[in-house]
Design an enzyme around this catalytic site. Structure first.
Site, mmCIF file in Angstrom:
data_model
loop_
_atom_site.group_PDB
_atom_site.id
_atom_site.type_symbol
_atom_site.label_atom_id
_atom_site.label_comp_id
_atom_site.label_asym_id
_atom_site.label_seq_id
_atom_site.Cartn_x
_atom_site.Cartn_y
_atom_site.Cartn_z
ATOM 1 C CB ALA A 1 -0.685 0.178 1.254
ATOM 2 C CB THR B 1 -0.981 6.711 -6.058
ATOM 3 O OG1 THR B 1 0.467 7.931 -6.113
ATOM 4 C CG2 THR B 1 -1.391 7.867 -7.111
ATOM 5 N NE ARG B 2 -0.332 2.780 -9.330
ATOM 6 C CZ ARG B 2 0.418 2.256 -10.003
ATOM 7 N NH1 ARG B 2 -0.761 1.241 -10.628
ATOM 8 N NH2 ARG B 2 1.181 1.523 -10.654
ATOM 9 C CG ASP C 1 7.519 2.425 0.975
ATOM 10 O OD1 ASP C 1 8.663 1.839 2.096
ATOM 11 O OD2 ASP C 1 6.932 2.671 -0.391
ATOM 12 C CB THR D 1 3.851 9.089 -4.183
ATOM 13 O OG1 THR D 1 2.723 8.210 -4.269
ATOM 14 C CG2 THR D 1 3.323 10.095 -3.840
HETATM 15 N N1 LIG Z 1 -1.267 5.182 -15.336
HETATM 16 C C1 LIG Z 1 -0.626 5.425 -14.673
HETATM 17 N N2 LIG Z 1 0.494 6.529 -15.771
HETATM 18 C C2 LIG Z 1 0.707 7.390 -15.226
HETATM 19 N N3 LIG Z 1 2.187 7.142 -14.726
HETATM 20 C C3 LIG Z 1 1.676 7.000 -13.549
HETATM 21 C C4 LIG Z 1 1.013 5.277 -13.735
HETATM 22 N N4 LIG Z 1 0.656 4.631 -12.594
HETATM 23 C C5 LIG Z 1 1.868 5.142 -11.644
HETATM 24 N N5 LIG Z 1 2.485 6.747 -12.309
HETATM 25 C C6 LIG Z 1 3.857 7.224 -12.349
HETATM 26 O O1 LIG Z 1 3.788 6.710 -10.945
HETATM 27 C C7 LIG Z 1 3.994 6.710 -9.850
HETATM 28 C C8 LIG Z 1 2.894 6.357 -8.829
HETATM 29 O O2 LIG Z 1 3.483 4.899 -8.449
HETATM 30 P P1 LIG Z 1 3.135 4.250 -7.986
HETATM 31 O O3 LIG Z 1 1.647 4.125 -8.095
HETATM 32 O O4 LIG Z 1 3.843 2.696 -8.120
HETATM 33 O O5 LIG Z 1 3.078 4.686 -6.393
HETATM 34 P P2 LIG Z 1 3.414 5.046 -5.028
HETATM 35 O O6 LIG Z 1 1.623 3.300 -5.224
HETATM 36 O O7 LIG Z 1 2.246 5.715 -5.159
HETATM 37 O O8 LIG Z 1 4.408 3.627 -4.041
HETATM 38 P P3 LIG Z 1 4.323 5.553 -3.369
HETATM 39 O O9 LIG Z 1 3.663 5.307 -2.248
HETATM 40 O O10 LIG Z 1 5.496 3.696 -2.452
HETATM 41 O O11 LIG Z 1 5.400 6.038 -3.731
HETATM 42 C C9 LIG Z 1 3.274 8.295 -9.818
HETATM 43 O O12 LIG Z 1 4.257 9.877 -10.088
HETATM 44 C C10 LIG Z 1 3.903 9.030 -11.773
HETATM 45 O O13 LIG Z 1 3.842 9.175 -12.210
HETATM 46 C C1 LIG Z 2 9.159 7.401 1.429
HETATM 47 C C2 LIG Z 2 8.225 6.485 1.227
HETATM 48 C C3 LIG Z 2 6.603 7.912 1.689
HETATM 49 C C4 LIG Z 2 7.754 6.314 0.024
HETATM 50 O O1 LIG Z 2 7.046 4.980 0.271
HETATM 51 C C5 LIG Z 2 7.759 5.712 2.160
HETATM 52 O O2 LIG Z 2 8.983 4.727 2.600
HETATM 53 C C6 LIG Z 2 8.189 6.187 3.871
HETATM 54 O O3 LIG Z 2 7.037 6.767 4.460
HETATM 55 N N1 LIG Z 2 8.883 6.325 4.751
HETATM 56 C C7 LIG Z 2 9.213 6.738 6.249
HETATM 57 C C8 LIG Z 2 10.598 7.621 6.265
HETATM 58 C C9 LIG Z 2 12.127 7.003 5.805
HETATM 59 O O4 LIG Z 2 11.695 5.818 5.155
HETATM 60 O O5 LIG Z 2 13.236 7.201 5.846
HETATM 61 K K LIG Z 3 8.658 4.489 -3.753
#
Ligand SMILES: Nc1ncnc2c1ncn2[C@@H]1O[C@H](COP(=O)(O)OP(=O)(O)OP(=O)(O)O)[C@@H](O)[C@H]1O
Ligand SMILES: CC(C)(CO)[C@@H](O)C(=O)NCCC(=O)O
Ligand SMILES: [K+]
Length: 243
Positions: free
Chosen positions: A8, A11-12, A102, A126
């Site tokens: 989790a 974003t996703r 993560d 993200t």
């Molecule tokens: N369908 C999509 N199209 C374009 N860009 C995307 C898409 N999905 C994700 N991204 C890119 O990837 C990033 C988000 O990735 P992802 O969903 O793997 O991260 P997350 O779920 O937020 O994970 P974390 O919180 O661990 O960073 C966004 O910053 C965007 O740039």
């Molecule tokens: C840096 C993120 C946001 C990446 O998903 C996550 O690993 C997090 O919230 N970390 C806590 C702070 C740290 O890792 O030092």
């Molecule tokens: K990340």
């Protein structure tokens, strides 16, 4: 006897189902949903023979509660956490629990895919994180920077003249000759540059790139690398197998 793995992020939510003894990353099923889509996915989990779940959550208490509601009743649930040592990886954070779980999982996954190597693992979501693992199995530390979309979005929302951009399939030239390309090049160079700087500083022999933005950032890298889908889920799978 199916194992449910959940990553989790902010974003996703990424998830996968692994059969007993399955090779790392060989999923029966996998998917990704925005936080709001979790209930629908959870309905599908109820008929999948899941007996155990391992969940990495960095998205806070409300998301944790939603995940708990979506999990099949009566299964064994582990809320994955960063600890001093797990699956042969030692956590070098000054306060091991402060490390995002993560990142700890991604490092376990990277070590499983590149054993005995000095590895850099970049997870581009993200936020982008770029972490160093030593050949003898120590998480040394790393970098946290705004992810690609956050970087580009910050420019658009804090300036009068800069538009919101979307990266294309191929990176633009390093020196953009128009506003769109100059912004995309700037943000990609920051992301790829951080990864290359980390590889140089670590003397890395392996570089793994993962996350939703990896398809955009990896083509901008000028060094050898491997794009891996869902390295956090791979790490959870490796951690489950190491118990
Ligand atoms: N369908 C999509 N199209 C374009 N860009 C995307 C898409 N999905 C994700 N991204 C890119 O990837 C990033 C988000 O990735 P992802 O969903 O793997 O991260 P997350 O779920 O937020 O994970 P974390 O919180 O661990 O960073 C966004 O910053 C965007 O740039
Ligand atoms: C840096 C993120 C946001 C990446 O998903 C996550 O690993 C997090 O919230 N970390 C806590 C702070 C740290 O890792 O030092
Ligand atoms: K990340």
């Amino acid at each position: 006897m199916t194992l449910l793995l959940i990553d989790a992020g902010n974003t996703r939510i990424k998830w996968a189902l692994a059969a007993p003894g399955a090779a790392l990353g060989k999923w029966e099923q996998c998917g990704a949903v925005e936080h709001a889509g979790l209930d629908a996915v959870g309905a599908g989990w109820r008929h999948a023979g899941i007996t155990r779940a391992i969940v990495s959550n960095v998205a806070g208490a409300a998301v944790r509660e939603r995940i708990a509601q979506a999990l099949p009743a009566g299964i064994d649930v582990e809320w994955f956490a960063s600890v001093e040592e797990r699956a042969g990886l030692r956590n070098g954070y000054r306060n091991p629990g402060q490390l995002g779980c993560d990142r700890f999982s991604a490092a376990i996954g990277a070590r499983a895919l590149a054993p005995g190597q000095d590895v850099i693992v970049a997870t581009c979501g993200t936020a982008t994180t770029v972490d160093a693992i030593s050949a003898d199995g120590r998480f040394i530390g790393g970098m946290i920077l705004p992810g690609l979309a956050l970087m580009a979005g910050a420019l658009a929302s804090n300036t009068a003249q800069l538009p919101q951009v979307a990266p294309g399939a191929a990176p633009p030239p390093v020196f953009g000759d128009n506003t769109h390309d100059a912004i995309v090049s700037g943000c990609l160079s920051a992301q790829a540059g951080a990864i290359e700087r980390a590889c140089a500083a670590h003397g890395a022999t392996a570089c793994i790139v993962s996350g939703g933005a990896a398809p955009y950032i990896a083509p901008a890298l000028t060094l050898a690398h491997r794009v891996v889908d869902n390295i956090v889920l791979v790490g959870l799978h490796a951690a489950a197998g190491a118990d």
